[in-house]
Design a protein around this motif. Structure first.
Motif, PDB file in Angstrom:
ATOM      1  N   PRO A  14       0.687  -1.057   0.107  1.00 30.08           N
ATOM      2  CA  PRO A  14       0.222  -0.028   0.045  1.00 30.08           C
ATOM      3  C   PRO A  14       0.948   1.137  -0.122  1.00 30.08           C
ATOM      4  O   PRO A  14       1.954   1.195   0.654  1.00 30.08           O
ATOM      5  CB  PRO A  14      -0.732  -0.086   1.145  1.00 30.08           C
ATOM      6  N   THR A  38      -4.364  -1.604   5.421  1.00 25.56           N
ATOM      7  CA  THR A  38      -4.570  -1.204   3.915  1.00 25.56           C
ATOM      8  C   THR A  38      -4.666  -2.259   2.747  1.00 25.56           C
ATOM      9  O   THR A  38      -3.802  -2.681   2.700  1.00 25.56           O
ATOM     10  CB  THR A  38      -3.848  -0.068   3.764  1.00 25.56           C
ATOM     11  N   ASN A  43      -5.574   0.881  -1.972  1.00 17.77           N
ATOM     12  CA  ASN A  43      -5.135   1.579  -0.789  1.00 17.77           C
ATOM     13  C   ASN A  43      -6.382   2.240   0.119  1.00 17.77           C
ATOM     14  O   ASN A  43      -6.120   3.187   0.788  1.00 17.77           O
ATOM     15  CB  ASN A  43      -4.257   3.123  -1.394  1.00 17.77           C
ATOM     16  N   GLU A  44      -7.376   1.600   0.324  1.00 16.80           N
ATOM     17  CA  GLU A  44      -8.415   1.765   1.018  1.00 16.80           C
ATOM     18  C   GLU A  44      -8.120   1.102   2.403  1.00 16.80           C
ATOM     19  O   GLU A  44      -7.620   0.016   2.755  1.00 16.80           O
ATOM     20  CB  GLU A  44      -9.691   1.072   0.445  1.00 16.80           C
ATOM     21  N   MET A  45      -8.347   1.900   3.559  1.00 13.14           N
ATOM     22  CA  MET A  45      -8.028   1.332   4.888  1.00 13.14           C
ATOM     23  C   MET A  45      -9.251   0.274   5.187  1.00 13.14           C
ATOM     24  O   MET A  45     -10.341   0.876   5.102  1.00 13.14           O
ATOM     25  CB  MET A  45      -8.051   2.506   5.988  1.00 13.14           C
ATOM     26  N   GLY A 116      -5.164   7.019  10.330  1.00  9.21           N
ATOM     27  CA  GLY A 116      -6.412   6.444   9.496  1.00  9.21           C
ATOM     28  C   GLY A 116      -7.606   5.831  10.305  1.00  9.21           C
ATOM     29  O   GLY A 116      -8.110   5.173   9.690  1.00  9.21           O
TER      30      GLY A 116
END
Length: 134
Positions: A14, A38, A43-45, A116
């Motif tokens: 990521p 991630t 690249n989304e948590m 995040g």
């Protein structure tokens, strides 16, 4: 810059959420920056359960270990950061499955928050075997 210090940015892991390298290699040691839960493709948590986050964090660490020519068997030390120590055993169960019987040295730190909104972050120091060094 010292040529013995190599800063590594993986194209498969990521994208970092801050200004840092995925890892820094010095000789046959690699210092891997704390990874978050991630998804490396989007690249989304992924803010699931502590177990789900731990699994994804370890998968991201494995991507970097593979890229530098190391593996979980050669991890020397890790630090686990979790936002709720009430989930200590849940995290440990997934963590233990990543390493099997032979565990590296480890510190587990309870924190009030992580970047995040994650609940789990893990960093590592690993050895790169001579025949694997890239």
């Amino acid at each position: 810059m010292d040529q013995n210090i190599v800063k590594i940015m993986s194209g498969n892991a990521p994208t970092p959420i801050g200004p840092f390298s995925h890892a820094v290699k010095v000789g046959n040691l690699v210092f891997i920056t704390g990874q978050m839960p991630t998804d490396p493709k989007t690249n989304e948590m992924i803010l699931g359960t502590f177990a789900e986050q731990t699994r994804l964090v370890l998968e991201n660490l494995k991507i970097i270990l593979d890229e530098v020519g190391s593996d979980p068997d050669h991890v020397i030390q890790s630090r686990v950061f979790i936002t709720n120590m009430g989930h200590f055993e849940e995290v440990n169960q997934v963590y233990r499955s990543f390493f099997g019987r032979d565990l590296p040295a480890r510190t587990c730190i309870g924190v009030t928050g992580l970047a995040g909104g994650a609940d789990v972050e893990i960093d590592m120091i690993a050895w790169i075997p001579e025949n694997q060094s890239k």
